[in-house]
Scaffold this motif. Structure first.
Motif, PDB file in Angstrom:
ATOM      1  N   ALA A 139       0.864  -1.365  -0.091  1.00 57.04           N
ATOM      2  CA  ALA A 139       0.067  -0.013  -0.153  1.00 57.04           C
ATOM      3  C   ALA A 139       0.799   1.356   0.107  1.00 57.04           C
ATOM      4  N   LEU A 140       2.130   1.272   0.646  1.00 60.67           N
ATOM      5  CA  LEU A 140       2.881   2.442   0.739  1.00 60.67           C
ATOM      6  C   LEU A 140       3.366   2.683  -0.655  1.00 60.67           C
ATOM      7  N   TRP A 141       3.651   1.702  -1.402  1.00 64.52           N
ATOM      8  CA  TRP A 141       4.318   1.778  -2.767  1.00 64.52           C
ATOM      9  C   TRP A 141       3.270   2.580  -3.580  1.00 64.52           C
ATOM     10  N   VAL A 142       2.071   2.310  -3.387  1.00 64.49           N
ATOM     11  CA  VAL A 142       1.035   2.809  -4.377  1.00 64.49           C
ATOM     12  C   VAL A 142       0.736   4.261  -3.847  1.00 64.49           C
ATOM     13  N   CYS A 143       0.939   4.426  -2.577  1.00 61.04           N
ATOM     14  CA  CYS A 143       0.902   5.847  -1.994  1.00 61.04           C
ATOM     15  C   CYS A 143       2.049   6.676  -2.539  1.00 61.04           C
ATOM     16  N   LEU A 144       3.320   6.315  -2.653  1.00 62.17           N
ATOM     17  CA  LEU A 144       4.499   6.840  -2.672  1.00 62.17           C
ATOM     18  C   LEU A 144       4.088   7.362  -4.390  1.00 62.17           C
ATOM     19  N   LEU A 151       5.167   2.644 -14.749  1.00 62.32           N
ATOM     20  CA  LEU A 151       5.094   1.735 -13.277  1.00 62.32           C
ATOM     21  C   LEU A 151       3.333   1.451 -13.234  1.00 62.32           C
ATOM     22  N   LEU A 152       2.566   1.745 -14.151  1.00 63.57           N
ATOM     23  CA  LEU A 152       1.161   1.422 -14.091  1.00 63.57           C
ATOM     24  C   LEU A 152       0.905  -0.011 -13.869  1.00 63.57           C
ATOM     25  N   ASP A 153       1.627  -0.971 -14.835  1.00 64.68           N
ATOM     26  CA  ASP A 153       1.460  -2.414 -14.598  1.00 64.68           C
ATOM     27  C   ASP A 153       1.738  -2.872 -13.069  1.00 64.68           C
ATOM     28  N   PRO A 154       3.024  -2.463 -12.570  1.00 64.22           N
ATOM     29  CA  PRO A 154       3.191  -2.828 -11.049  1.00 64.22           C
ATOM     30  C   PRO A 154       2.104  -2.303 -10.289  1.00 64.22           C
ATOM     31  N   LEU A 155       1.666  -1.194 -10.479  1.00 59.28           N
ATOM     32  CA  LEU A 155       0.685  -0.702  -9.723  1.00 59.28           C
ATOM     33  C   LEU A 155      -0.726  -1.273  -9.726  1.00 59.28           C
ATOM     34  N   GLU A 156      -1.233  -1.972 -10.903  1.00 62.29           N
ATOM     35  CA  GLU A 156      -2.338  -2.715 -10.977  1.00 62.29           C
ATOM     36  C   GLU A 156      -2.240  -3.959 -10.130  1.00 62.29           C
ATOM     37  N   ALA A 157      -0.737  -4.456 -10.242  1.00 63.77           N
ATOM     38  CA  ALA A 157      -0.657  -5.766  -9.479  1.00 63.77           C
ATOM     39  C   ALA A 157      -0.585  -5.699  -8.252  1.00 63.77           C
ATOM     40  N   ALA A 158      -0.071  -4.669  -7.451  1.00 60.60           N
ATOM     41  CA  ALA A 158      -0.340  -4.152  -6.296  1.00 60.60           C
ATOM     42  C   ALA A 158      -1.624  -3.974  -5.642  1.00 60.60           C
ATOM     43  N   LEU A 195      -4.833   7.356 -10.073  1.00 61.11           N
ATOM     44  CA  LEU A 195      -3.956   7.254 -11.097  1.00 61.11           C
ATOM     45  C   LEU A 195      -4.476   6.537 -12.418  1.00 61.11           C
ATOM     46  N   LEU A 196      -5.339   5.409 -12.141  1.00 57.53           N
ATOM     47  CA  LEU A 196      -5.902   4.553 -13.117  1.00 57.53           C
ATOM     48  C   LEU A 196      -6.783   5.754 -14.077  1.00 57.53           C
ATOM     49  N   ASP A 197      -7.553   6.509 -13.364  1.00 57.71           N
ATOM     50  CA  ASP A 197      -8.574   7.595 -13.858  1.00 57.71           C
ATOM     51  C   ASP A 197      -7.317   8.411 -14.960  1.00 57.71           C
ATOM     52  N   ALA A 198      -6.379   9.014 -14.324  1.00 60.14           N
ATOM     53  CA  ALA A 198      -5.434   9.911 -14.877  1.00 60.14           C
ATOM     54  C   ALA A 198      -4.874   9.223 -16.213  1.00 60.14           C
ATOM     55  N   PHE A 199      -4.406   8.090 -16.027  1.00 62.93           N
ATOM     56  CA  PHE A 199      -3.817   7.573 -17.265  1.00 62.93           C
ATOM     57  C   PHE A 199      -4.664   6.766 -18.126  1.00 62.93           C
ATOM     58  N   GLY A 200      -5.897   6.801 -18.177  1.00 64.11           N
ATOM     59  CA  GLY A 200      -6.804   6.249 -18.905  1.00 64.11           C
ATOM     60  C   GLY A 200      -6.937   4.505 -18.819  1.00 64.11           C
ATOM     61  N   ARG A 201      -6.860   3.867 -17.559  1.00 65.30           N
ATOM     62  CA  ARG A 201      -7.053   2.647 -17.322  1.00 65.30           C
ATOM     63  C   ARG A 201      -8.342   2.395 -16.548  1.00 65.30           C
ATOM     64  N   PRO A 202      -8.848   1.153 -16.811  1.00 67.02           N
ATOM     65  CA  PRO A 202     -10.008   0.948 -16.245  1.00 67.02           C
ATOM     66  C   PRO A 202      -9.831   0.304 -14.589  1.00 67.02           C
ATOM     67  N   GLY A 203     -10.870   0.403 -13.937  1.00 63.85           N
ATOM     68  CA  GLY A 203     -10.819  -0.217 -12.672  1.00 63.85           C
ATOM     69  C   GLY A 203     -10.803   0.699 -11.629  1.00 63.85           C
ATOM     70  N   SER A 204     -11.279   1.915 -11.661  1.00 67.12           N
ATOM     71  CA  SER A 204     -11.266   2.883 -10.513  1.00 67.12           C
ATOM     72  C   SER A 204     -12.248   2.778  -9.693  1.00 67.12           C
ATOM     73  N   GLY A 205     -13.527   2.437 -10.457  1.00 71.81           N
ATOM     74  CA  GLY A 205     -14.833   2.293  -9.777  1.00 71.81           C
ATOM     75  C   GLY A 205     -14.944   1.197  -8.753  1.00 71.81           C
ATOM     76  N   PRO A 206     -14.360  -0.133  -9.057  1.00 74.39           N
ATOM     77  CA  PRO A 206     -14.512  -0.909  -8.021  1.00 74.39           C
ATOM     78  C   PRO A 206     -13.481  -0.653  -6.829  1.00 74.39           C
ATOM     79  N   LEU A 207     -12.429   0.154  -7.096  1.00 72.21           N
ATOM     80  CA  LEU A 207     -11.462   0.418  -6.179  1.00 72.21           C
ATOM     81  C   LEU A 207     -12.044   1.367  -5.163  1.00 72.21           C
ATOM     82  N   ARG A 208     -12.767   2.410  -5.696  1.00 70.76           N
ATOM     83  CA  ARG A 208     -13.165   3.310  -4.768  1.00 70.76           C
ATOM     84  C   ARG A 208     -14.438   2.580  -4.049  1.00 70.76           C
ATOM     85  N   ASP A 209     -15.244   1.679  -4.558  1.00 67.87           N
ATOM     86  CA  ASP A 209     -16.264   0.894  -3.946  1.00 67.87           C
ATOM     87  C   ASP A 209     -15.587   0.029  -2.735  1.00 67.87           C
TER      88      ASP A 209
END
Length: 690
Positions: free
Chosen positions: A345-350, A367-374, A443-457
């Motif tokens: 989580a701290l990696w994502v926050c940084l 770093l978006l692929d490592p972000l999604e994996a994290a 970050l996903l929204d800003a870089f045009g990647r899907p998945g932000s909605g489920p994360l916020r939920d």
């Protein structure tokens, strides 16, 4: 920091009274007289081995008597010793030995100068006693015992060498006569000095891998990508900043897989390596100095991100590691170990915070692929029992019992002192995960990647579960428990972990106000910083590693959160406590110190085994400055905000130069009335609170 899983009653060697000269991955630990003796943790340590266990000087068999010493920088020290048996008769000494020490990434250089201020000539024999035992850092830390020195492998005039297996130590002293035995060597010079003259000799120690560095051996970094940082105003704040920034640069390491990537070693002398949690927090604290260090830290950890499930190392796909070690270092943990519940989580926050401070979009995109994996790990594997919370348990039998930042065996305990049984769901792990889910969604929204909605939920559901499950009460009111134990019972001890919940969005405004109030009470705020455990708890001990001591970085995290959520008064009180103790440690903040009570007039006490310097302790001052200045950046939105709070009135007037935002210089000056003047060439809208 990591406590060995098998740590028992044997105490660690004391470090607080040693002089530490650092240039990662090397540290020289000596007495205040400059002598390195075969005692405790003293020695030259490199790559987790003591490659020199003795470096001791005498003159005609007499050791110079110490008359003073001082650090000239993170890796530079000066020692003065009086040679009393030589020189003019009378009370005043006339002969002395000056010793200049410079730690280097590959060893150390000592310059010896025998100074004759007497009226007549002197003749003396100067000897340097050297030995190498090649004990591992784990062995030294466990019991402080010195091993027998080894016989040199290839002595020659002015030169002696030891073969330590994977490491080789070479000592050169031009002009010296070398004598060896089974335990070491003596290098000597016959010196004749006229009156009012001096003699100089250089002793150089070089450490190298015999067959090239192994994959896990991190090398020294050329720098950290920062400008010179200057603070004008309070002298204690200026001195703390100067020493801390110098120490941070000395702790910089590079990734052998990509030497341009720089990160901070966790600390000296035991942690000259990559630590997920520690390196991430240090990089996060220092974002106002630039994003270069954050970039290197993120990339170095992403290269080693978990790929598979391995119970022996606690690896899992997407997980960020805990620490890396050279296999020959003798550590009890696996060389690459993933036993941490919070580093992912701290990696994502940084990554998110670095983006807001101006990390170039191209670097973020890589770093978006490592972000999604994290994020997948956070929302799946991190919850091992499906109760909706992140928890940990060591299933290997040889890993860490506790896997948050308080990783000692007794850190998670009930108010009566009983130790919580795993699996453990830490309060701050939920807070970091909540913040990371929202940061990842942005970050996903800003870089045009899907998945932000489920994360916020997911974050919203976690927030609701936390509010329903973690809150407990005592005679002073409500507060969040430090953890849930294996039976899902709240561990209802008041601890500094409360401070880690603020600024993450996990708490509502009323909840944050309750937490801020608890942090400001004297059982936690000792007047020297934030205690790790309430003084009201049965297990409280001011010298308890995680049970009452004060960790500067822990205080800084609370200060960041308090400032972010609008509780500047409590933030300023805690920050002022850190400044209060800085002179007691010569402005080099240790890993931790005793949680004594400033209000009761109790003195500042060292925790004798604490690391110093340590990355997140040295970075603390930058976090405190950011809070005092009310400094926040949102480069993607094109804004920079500066909002000094009058609660920090005794910090003002204050001027800070050497900051950076979006790659541009930034200077902030605040007058005595908390009015700010901001200078930067960054193409941002600067909002200055009045």
């Amino acid at each position: 920091m990591t406590a060995p899983p098998d740590s028992g009653p044997v105490p660690q060697p004391f470090l607080h009274d040693l002089v530490s000269c650092v240039k990662a991955p090397t540290v020289v630990l000596s007495g205040a007289d400059g002598q390195i003796r075969a005692a405790g943790a003293q020695g030259l340590l490199s790559h987790d081995r003591r490659v020199l266990s003795e470096l001791r000087v005498d003159v005609d068999g007499h050791e110079p008597e110490p008359a003073g010493h001082g650090l000239r920088g993170a890796g530079h020290a000066h020692f003065t010793g009086i040679v009393r048996h030589l020189g003019d008769p009378g009370a005043d000494p006339t002969v002395r030995l000056e010793r200049q020490r410079c730690a280097r990434a590959d060893g150390v250089a000592d310059r010896l100068e025998l100074v004759n201020n007497s009226r007549g000539p002197i003749a003396a024999t100067v000897r340097v006693h050297v030995a190498a035992d090649f004990a591992t850092a784990a062995e030294i830390k466990h019991d402080g015992a010195q091993r027998d020195g080894r016989a040199p492998s290839s002595p020659a005039p002015g030169r002696v060498e030891w073969d330590g297996g994977d490491l080789r130590t070479t000592v050169t002293a031009p002009g010296s006569v070398v004598e060896t035995d089974a335990g070491g060597a003596v290098l000597s010079w016959a010196v004749e000095l006229p009156p009012r003259s001096s003699w100089t000799a250089d002793v150089e120690v070089i450490v190298a891998f015999a067959d090239g560095p192994p994959a896990n051996a991190f090398g020294s970094a050329d720098g950290v990508g920062w400008d010179a940082v200057a603070v004008a105003g309070r002298s204690d704040l200026a001195r703390l900043t100067a020493r801390s920034v110098d120490d941070l640069a000395a702790l910089a390491l590079s990734d052998p897989l990509e030497p341009s990537d720089t990160f901070l070693a966790a600390g000296s002398p035991w942690f000259f390596t990559l630590f997920g949690r520690d390196s991430l927090w240090a990089a996060r604290f220092t974002l106002p100095l630039g994003t270069w260090l954050a970039r290197g830290t993120l990339r170095t950890l992403a290269r080693r991100q978990g790929r598979a499930h391995d119970p022996a190392t606690a690896e899992a796909p997407g997980k960020i590691l805990h620490e890396v070690r050279v296999p020959s270092a003798g550590a009890s943990l696996p060389p690459v170990y993933f036993g941490t519940v919070d580093a992912t989580a701290l990696w994502v926050c940084l990554l998110h915070d670095a983006w807001r401070w101006g990390l170039p979009a191209a670097d973020v995109a890589e770093l978006l692929d490592p972000l999604e994996a994290a994020l997948r790990w956070l929302t799946t594997d991190a919850d091992s029992d499906g109760d909706g919370f992140l928890e940990y348990v060591d299933t290997s039998g040889h890993g860490l019992a506790n896997q948050g930042w308080k990783d000692s065996d007794d850190s998670i305990q009930f108010p009566g002192g009983a130790i919580a049984e795993p699996p453990i769901a830490l309060s701050e792990a939920q807070a970091y995960a909540h913040e990371a889910a929202l940061a990842g969604a942005a970050l996903l929204d800003a870089f045009g990647r899907p998945g932000s909605g489920p994360l916020r939920d997911w974050a919203a559901a976690l927030r609701k579960r936390f509010a329903a499950t973690f809150w407990v009460s005592d005679e002073k009111g409500r507060f969040p428990a430090i953890a849930l134990d294996g039976a899902k019972r709240p561990v209802d001890t008041v601890t500094s972990n409360l401070g880690h919940l603020l600024g993450t969005g996990l708490l509502g405004p009323d909840e944050a106000a309750v937490v801020a109030d608890r942090l400001g009470r004297p059982d936690l705020d000792a007047g020297y910083g934030l205690r790790t455990m309430s003084a009201d708890a049965a297990g409280f001990n001011p010298l308890g590693y995680h049970a009452g001591s004060i960790w500067p970085h822990d205080t800084a995290i609370a200060v960041r959160g308090l400032a972010a959520d609008g509780f500047a008064g409590v933030a300023a009180s805690l920050a002022g406590g850190v400044l209060r103790v800085a002179p007691d440690f010569a402005y080099r903040l240790p890993e931790l110190f005793a949680g004594t009570d400033a209000r009761a007039g109790e003195p500042v006490l060292a925790y004798p085994a604490a690391c110093r310097p340590q990355a997140w302790s040295a970075a603390t001052v930058v976090a405190l400055l950011q809070a005092a200045l009310g400094l926040t950046a949102d480069v993607p939105a094109g804004t920079l905000r500066v909002a000094p709070d009058p609660a920090f009135a005794d910090w003002f007037p204050l001027r800070v130069e050497g900051l950076r935002v979006a790659g541009h210089p930034l200077a902030v000056a605040v007058d005595a009335s908390a009015r700010a003047d901001v200078r930067t060439s960054a193409p941002l809208t600067v909002e200055v609170a009045r």
